[in-house]
Design a protein around this motif. Structure first.
Motif: not given
Length: 297
Positions: A262-282
């Motif tokens: 649902g969020v293209d820059f988070m999709m398919g990567s383990h890097k977003w397993h436990g990382v919160a988005p910053n203000n711009e990414q939110l």
């Protein structure tokens, strides 16, 4: 903050909830997820976003459950257990949006003295939470026991449980996987979130899982496979799984999802397993998760 009651229910869901309505609810839940983890710069958005469609399907269409008054034993209700407890943001959002507690309470996620801890716990007496989960590998055992209890109590309802694919590296999962078919626990439907990612990287690199279908079938499970991010495929698979109950075998659904769906820059990567988005990414994420009438807490 005032409570927004949009998408909040006080009784069991309707089996007539349309796919279009489910998609709107799922988008709102995904908005909750990214806002919750952003607010405290902590939490697990990737798996939460990937499993949103399953939890929305269960709580808003499939399961027979009564949010209020909350019955810890869940007598004559379908039960859901979250084994991979780190994806608590999606669980909390769906519980609140389906009427278990005020939607406004999502704003307390991971804060001191909150009932919405990083991993669900029963100590806080949050409605909808029946086990503490976060120590991976335990959910299938708990769900099997709860399903057996229902059979002994002549309770006709179903027990559902969700596990992560990386979680299958835990040995206790396979003990329960042997136990349930042996004891003909045929009122149990388990899901594996097969997103191919875990905290340290792709599951194929960390610990190759092999042929999961063949493994569970060899243990005596009925096994189905589906796309966990497509309601048009997911819902018929759940219905098929329900049709297999009561035939002497538990049912396993291997559910392919994309971490961060649902969020293209988070999709398919383990890097977003436990990382919160910053203000711009939110802001970027919220723009992608548009709903007809946003009801952010």
């Amino acid at each position: 903050m005032s409570q927004d009651t949009s998408f909040a229910a006080s009784s069991a869901p309707s089996a007539t909830t349309s796919v279009a309505e489910l998609k709107q609810i799922a988008a709102q839940v995904r908005r909750d997820i990214v806002r919750m983890v952003h607010a405290v710069n902590s939490g697990h958005p990737g798996g939460s976003l990937g499993c949103t469609d399953l939890l929305v399907s269960l709580f808003f269409r499939v399961m027979q459950h009564t949010p209020q008054p909350f019955d810890m034993d869940g007598r004559n209700q379908d039960l859901f257990f979250l084994s991979n407890g780190h994806i608590s943001p999606v669980f909390y959002s769906v519980l609140a949006r389906s009427g278990y507690f005020p939607v406004s309470e999502l704003a307390t996620f991971r804060k001191l003295n909150s009932r919405l801890q990083g991993h669900p716990a029963t100590h806080e007496h949050l409605p909808g939470i029946r086990i503490a989960s976060g120590s991976l590998g335990q959910g299938l055992s708990v769900a099997t026991g709860a399903a057996q209890a229902k059979k002994l109590n002549h309770d006709p309802r179903t027990v559902f449980v969700l596990m992560g694919d990386g979680e299958l590296e835990e040995g206790q999962v396979w003990e329960a996987a042997m136990y349930a078919p042996h004891h003909k626990v045929d009122n149990l439907i388990a899901f594996v979130d097969r997103n191919g990612q875990q905290i340290d990287g792709p599951t194929d690199k960390v610990m190759h899982l092999g042929d999961l279908r063949a493994k569970f079938e060899s243990f005596g499970w009925r096994v189905l496979e589906t796309d966990g991010n497509d309601f048009e495929k997911l819902l018929p698979t759940i219905e098929e799984a329900q049709g297999l109950l009561g035939q002497g075998q538990p049912v396993m659904v291997l559910m392919d999802t994309q971490m961060g769906f649902g969020v293209d820059f988070m999709m398919g990567s383990h890097k977003w397993h436990g990382v919160a988005p910053n203000n711009e990414q939110l802001e970027m994420a919220l723009q992608q998760l548009a709903v007809e009438k946003a009801s952010d807490y």
